[in-house]
Design an enzyme around this catalytic site. Sequence first.
Site, short mmCIF file in Angstrom:
data_model
loop_
_atom_site.label_atom_id
_atom_site.label_comp_id
_atom_site.label_asym_id
_atom_site.label_seq_id
_atom_site.Cartn_x
_atom_site.Cartn_y
_atom_site.Cartn_z
N LYS A 22 0.83 -1.21 0.00
CA LYS A 22 0.00 0.00 0.00
C LYS A 22 0.86 1.26 0.00
O LYS A 22 0.65 2.19 -0.79
CB LYS A 22 -0.90 0.01 1.23
CG LYS A 22 -1.70 1.30 1.41
CD LYS A 22 -2.52 1.29 2.68
CE LYS A 22 -1.80 1.88 3.86
NZ LYS A 22 -1.91 3.34 3.96
N ASN A 23 1.86 1.29 0.89
CA ASN A 23 2.66 2.50 1.05
C ASN A 23 3.63 2.73 -0.10
O ASN A 23 4.28 3.78 -0.16
CB ASN A 23 3.42 2.44 2.37
CG ASN A 23 2.51 2.57 3.57
OD1 ASN A 23 1.40 3.10 3.46
ND2 ASN A 23 2.94 2.07 4.72
N CYS A 117 -5.52 13.56 12.31
CA CYS A 117 -5.18 12.14 12.12
C CYS A 117 -5.27 11.46 13.48
O CYS A 117 -4.76 11.98 14.46
CB CYS A 117 -3.78 12.00 11.54
SG CYS A 117 -3.23 10.29 11.36
N ARG A 122 0.78 14.58 11.64
CA ARG A 122 1.55 14.28 10.43
C ARG A 122 1.67 15.59 9.65
O ARG A 122 1.00 15.78 8.64
CB ARG A 122 0.85 13.21 9.59
CG ARG A 122 0.71 11.86 10.28
CD ARG A 122 0.22 10.83 9.31
NE ARG A 122 -0.01 9.55 9.95
CZ ARG A 122 -0.27 8.42 9.28
NH1 ARG A 122 -0.33 8.43 7.97
NH2 ARG A 122 -0.46 7.28 9.91
N ASP A 305 4.42 0.94 12.02
CA ASP A 305 3.26 0.25 11.45
C ASP A 305 3.15 -1.20 11.91
O ASP A 305 2.15 -1.86 11.64
CB ASP A 305 3.30 0.29 9.92
CG ASP A 305 2.76 1.59 9.36
OD1 ASP A 305 2.26 2.41 10.14
OD2 ASP A 305 2.82 1.79 8.14
N ARG A 397 -8.69 -0.33 4.48
CA ARG A 397 -7.82 0.68 3.86
C ARG A 397 -6.47 0.09 3.49
O ARG A 397 -5.83 0.57 2.54
CB ARG A 397 -7.60 1.86 4.82
CG ARG A 397 -8.79 2.80 4.99
CD ARG A 397 -8.40 3.99 5.85
NE ARG A 397 -7.12 4.53 5.39
CZ ARG A 397 -6.07 4.76 6.18
NH1 ARG A 397 -6.14 4.50 7.47
NH2 ARG A 397 -4.95 5.25 5.68
#
Length: 423
Positions: A22-23, A117, A122, A305, A397
């Site tokens: 994803k990132n 967030c 961020r 993460d 997500r």
Amino acid sequence: MDKLRITGGAQLHGEISISGAKNSALPILCAGLLTADTLVLSNVPRLNDTGTMLRLLAQMGVRAERADDGVVTLQAGNVDSLEAPYDLVKTMRASILVLGPLVARFGEARVSLPGGCTIGQRPVDQHIKGLAALGAEISIEHGFVVARAKRLKGASIRTDMVTVTGTENLLMAAVLAEGRTVLENAAREPEVVDLAELLIKMGARIQGHGTDRIVIDGVDRLHGAEHRVISDRIEAGTFLCAVGAAGGDILLKNADAGILGATLDKLIEAGLTVETGPDWIRGAMDKRPKAVGFRTHEYPGFATDMQAQLMALNAVADGTSVIVETIFENRFMHVQELRRMGAQIDIDGHTAIVRGVPRLSGATVMATDLRASASLVIAGLAADGDTLVDRIYHLDRGYDQMEVKLRALGANIQRVTGKEQAQ
């Protein structure tokens, strides 16, 4: 609103494929704005976030086609909007990644400020600082970052902190700038390297990616390319934490052990038996895991993460672990939900002390963010009885059909839709 119902106690056995990262996919999709030619991307994960990014690009006039096999074709020859509106940016902060490419190629961009967030600040100030150093005129107008430049000019930029999206945004801006740009204190994550490798295929001149000093010599234009997104190291680490907590023996295909770094080291320390190949990882656990302490840090340190997932494993481990979160100030919100399942966790500022218990108890819990969701799923797999995880839109997500993959490994897990809940 969908939920996940998990009946714990089943060990995990079998094999699954890890999806694209994803990132990595999100900035790579934004790189499509840098050329009028066609970009063909494979191994793009089917996630809510990638869907949101494709909708944003389509709204700008990018022709985006997505095939069932994970191939996405982008063609940005007829971009007719240089704006990223709040209604899309608020659902996915990575939308800020269109800022650099738009200014670099079109000389202007209007990108909504992301807003709050859940896991902490961020700030986009490093993105703005870097673009200003490249010669862009920046203003904040009615909640939008507005950037303008006839052509960006190379500069030496040192960010105040290591920022992954900041590095990616400035990298994409600099490839079309006039002259040389040097990014100091750059992020070294594999996802940054993957973006740089795509840009090089498109004709960019980049050196030093994967280190904290990236040198970019700007070119007049970029061309089309084909690129395969790297596998998702966070998804791989999550499934390895799951087998570590629940027990079993699993094989992860399309997985790169070389980019897991500290995550793999800590799982081995916890007692997971690990074997690796060029594109696979095998993880097996036949005993109760051992408690392991760690401190989150930028790559190649232990990824923030992965903090929540390893905490879930520590919750059922033998011994006491100390976990220090150094990246985000609010990233312990899953602790309250783990406590509902019987976890013994104390918080002192940015430090969590986890005293492992032999078994958790199933409960109804609520996901607060993407990785917190994954930690609650892991806890449910290792718990007695039923666990119901609410608000799993967070999970969708960043994980491609997690419950389907877990069922393939023998987990007793089902998605409960809103319609089924009403019956």
